[in-house]
Design a protein around this motif. Sequence first.
Motif, mmCIF file in Angstrom:
data_model
loop_
_atom_site.group_PDB
_atom_site.id
_atom_site.type_symbol
_atom_site.label_atom_id
_atom_site.label_comp_id
_atom_site.label_asym_id
_atom_site.label_seq_id
_atom_site.Cartn_x
_atom_site.Cartn_y
_atom_site.Cartn_z
ATOM 1 N N ASP A 115 -27.946 32.897 4.866
ATOM 2 C CA ASP A 115 -27.111 33.251 6.163
ATOM 3 C C ASP A 115 -27.626 32.630 7.456
ATOM 4 O O ASP A 115 -27.087 32.130 8.157
ATOM 5 C CB ASP A 115 -26.783 34.731 6.349
ATOM 6 C CG ASP A 115 -25.999 35.433 5.113
ATOM 7 O OD1 ASP A 115 -25.227 34.556 4.352
ATOM 8 O OD2 ASP A 115 -25.977 36.523 5.056
ATOM 9 N N GLN A 116 -29.154 32.778 7.359
ATOM 10 C CA GLN A 116 -29.717 32.234 8.707
ATOM 11 C C GLN A 116 -29.377 30.842 8.595
ATOM 12 O O GLN A 116 -29.581 29.971 9.765
ATOM 13 C CB GLN A 116 -31.203 32.956 8.782
ATOM 14 C CG GLN A 116 -31.338 34.129 9.038
ATOM 15 C CD GLN A 116 -32.981 34.601 8.697
ATOM 16 O OE1 GLN A 116 -33.571 34.257 7.882
ATOM 17 N NE2 GLN A 116 -33.204 35.609 9.665
ATOM 18 N N VAL A 117 -29.913 30.047 7.355
ATOM 19 C CA VAL A 117 -29.810 28.604 7.291
ATOM 20 C C VAL A 117 -28.388 28.237 7.650
ATOM 21 O O VAL A 117 -28.430 27.215 8.388
ATOM 22 C CB VAL A 117 -30.184 28.305 5.754
ATOM 23 C CG1 VAL A 117 -29.995 26.918 5.697
ATOM 24 C CG2 VAL A 117 -31.573 28.481 5.568
ATOM 25 N N LEU A 118 -27.512 28.811 6.980
ATOM 26 C CA LEU A 118 -26.090 28.522 7.533
ATOM 27 C C LEU A 118 -25.832 28.475 8.952
ATOM 28 O O LEU A 118 -24.774 27.846 9.340
ATOM 29 C CB LEU A 118 -24.988 29.304 6.766
ATOM 30 C CG LEU A 118 -25.006 29.220 5.010
ATOM 31 C CD1 LEU A 118 -24.008 29.905 4.162
ATOM 32 C CD2 LEU A 118 -24.735 27.735 4.713
ATOM 33 N N ARG A 119 -26.224 29.704 9.503
ATOM 34 C CA ARG A 119 -26.068 29.754 10.978
ATOM 35 C C ARG A 119 -26.552 28.861 11.811
ATOM 36 O O ARG A 119 -26.071 28.334 12.677
ATOM 37 C CB ARG A 119 -26.594 31.110 11.368
ATOM 38 C CG ARG A 119 -26.137 31.622 12.761
ATOM 39 C CD ARG A 119 -26.573 33.071 12.947
ATOM 40 N NE ARG A 119 -26.409 33.831 12.135
ATOM 41 C CZ ARG A 119 -27.243 34.588 11.342
ATOM 42 N NH1 ARG A 119 -28.521 34.246 11.384
ATOM 43 N NH2 ARG A 119 -26.879 35.289 10.338
ATOM 44 N N GLU A 120 -27.780 28.452 11.318
ATOM 45 C CA GLU A 120 -28.630 27.313 12.158
ATOM 46 C C GLU A 120 -27.720 25.917 11.969
ATOM 47 O O GLU A 120 -28.039 25.227 12.593
ATOM 48 C CB GLU A 120 -30.105 26.988 11.577
ATOM 49 C CG GLU A 120 -30.906 28.170 11.973
ATOM 50 C CD GLU A 120 -31.113 28.487 13.500
ATOM 51 O OE1 GLU A 120 -30.938 27.484 14.044
ATOM 52 O OE2 GLU A 120 -31.556 29.363 13.737
ATOM 53 N N MET A 121 -27.061 25.845 10.674
ATOM 54 C CA MET A 121 -26.329 24.580 10.694
ATOM 55 C C MET A 121 -24.885 24.672 11.092
ATOM 56 O O MET A 121 -24.050 23.678 10.729
ATOM 57 C CB MET A 121 -26.321 24.192 9.007
ATOM 58 C CG MET A 121 -27.653 23.990 8.433
ATOM 59 S SD MET A 121 -28.236 22.492 9.106
ATOM 60 C CE MET A 121 -27.152 21.338 8.778
ATOM 61 N N GLY A 122 -24.716 25.341 11.899
ATOM 62 C CA GLY A 122 -23.465 25.588 12.426
ATOM 63 C C GLY A 122 -22.156 26.312 11.705
ATOM 64 O O GLY A 122 -20.993 26.393 12.237
ATOM 65 N N ALA A 123 -22.348 26.941 10.562
ATOM 66 C CA ALA A 123 -21.527 27.644 9.794
ATOM 67 C C ALA A 123 -21.340 28.983 10.290
ATOM 68 O O ALA A 123 -21.594 29.817 9.461
ATOM 69 C CB ALA A 123 -21.995 27.463 8.434
ATOM 70 N N THR A 124 -21.069 29.271 11.593
ATOM 71 C CA THR A 124 -20.728 30.503 12.131
ATOM 72 C C THR A 124 -19.219 31.081 12.086
ATOM 73 O O THR A 124 -18.503 30.105 12.322
ATOM 74 C CB THR A 124 -21.311 30.637 13.643
ATOM 75 O OG1 THR A 124 -20.625 29.781 14.413
ATOM 76 C CG2 THR A 124 -22.832 30.491 13.584
ATOM 77 N N SER A 125 -18.939 32.206 11.731
ATOM 78 C CA SER A 125 -17.532 32.542 11.703
ATOM 79 C C SER A 125 -17.059 32.989 13.038
ATOM 80 O O SER A 125 -17.993 33.223 14.022
ATOM 81 C CB SER A 125 -17.554 33.929 10.846
ATOM 82 O OG SER A 125 -18.554 34.829 11.452
ATOM 83 N N ASP A 126 -15.666 32.759 12.997
ATOM 84 C CA ASP A 126 -15.170 32.840 14.509
ATOM 85 C C ASP A 126 -13.657 33.691 14.302
ATOM 86 O O ASP A 126 -13.240 33.661 12.945
ATOM 87 C CB ASP A 126 -14.737 31.341 14.809
ATOM 88 C CG ASP A 126 -14.025 31.609 16.230
ATOM 89 O OD1 ASP A 126 -14.499 32.736 17.027
ATOM 90 O OD2 ASP A 126 -13.611 30.605 16.818
ATOM 91 N N THR A 127 -13.414 34.557 15.196
ATOM 92 C CA THR A 127 -12.209 35.530 15.028
ATOM 93 C C THR A 127 -10.889 34.722 15.778
ATOM 94 O O THR A 127 -11.189 34.274 17.008
ATOM 95 C CB THR A 127 -12.622 36.726 15.855
ATOM 96 O OG1 THR A 127 -13.751 37.312 15.030
ATOM 97 C CG2 THR A 127 -11.323 37.604 15.708
ATOM 98 N N THR A 128 -9.943 34.521 15.440
ATOM 99 C CA THR A 128 -8.829 33.880 15.781
ATOM 100 C C THR A 128 -7.479 34.845 15.714
ATOM 101 O O THR A 128 -7.611 35.682 14.589
ATOM 102 C CB THR A 128 -8.592 32.587 15.164
ATOM 103 O OG1 THR A 128 -7.321 32.065 15.758
ATOM 104 C CG2 THR A 128 -8.216 32.607 13.826
#
Length: 284
Positions: A115-128
């Motif tokens: 999860d930390q790697v994905l977050r550093e690579m810009g794969a952050t979840s967003d609410t819409t």
Amino acid sequence: MKRFILILLVLVGMGAADIAVAQQVNTELYTKDHVPNRKPIPYAHIRESDVLWAKKIWRVIDLREKINLPMYYPTTQMDDRMSLVDLLVYGIQYEGLTAYSTKTDDEFQVPMTLDQVLREMGATSDTTEIRNPDTGLYEKKIVEGEVRSTEVKQIMLKEIWFFDRNYSRMDVRIVGMCPIREFVKEGDDGQEGQVVQSQAFWIYFPEARGLLARHEVFNPRNDAQRRTFDDIFIKRYFGSYIYRESNVYNNRRIEDYTAGMEAMMESERIKNSMFNMEHDMWEF
């Protein structure tokens, strides 16, 4: 009735066989067995008494340079090829490759979670907010982010150059690699802010060699004779510039004490000093 059931089973079996054939379509002339089963060539053993001189070097590979494009493309998986950054993320996610935090610089001390790697690579979840067609009301929905591997424009390498008295040659060992992500950071008011560079994670290179040796890289001259990522790094098929050398000032970067053309000249000075050191070892 039994005859009808038998015919139905035969037809179902033929349909399943057609689906299996469709899934096993091979677009190549032959089944590739060499690269997927390759193992990296082990390093030669080094004794402490044989190392007469050594220096740590940090260099940056700019993936936008023509010689480095095979490491940047394809941006999406194509045939059996993927970019270097996508391969590293794949290795972390499925092959057990360990990623290390950049908070401790490049000492490989703090492992990172997926999860930390994905977050550093810009794969952050967003609410819409999405309109529900049944009720007509807007409902909040969490949209999962994707890894933005195309934003990685540079790769940093940590190396150790040394002169081996046993083989009478200057040699190098890559210690680690770190993708550098370049993206536009949003401002506090929601507007686009400035372009920032961020070190995503460190990979211990000897641990990643097995993964790199099993994946090929595009060869513009011959599709039947492709190199692997391990070949590129071991045989030095890439362009780069020196970013830092080990020094008494906390291993400060070149840009910390010079800039512009002088920084380029300082990088060349460090490279020439290593060449002269090897040359001096051969003088009688």
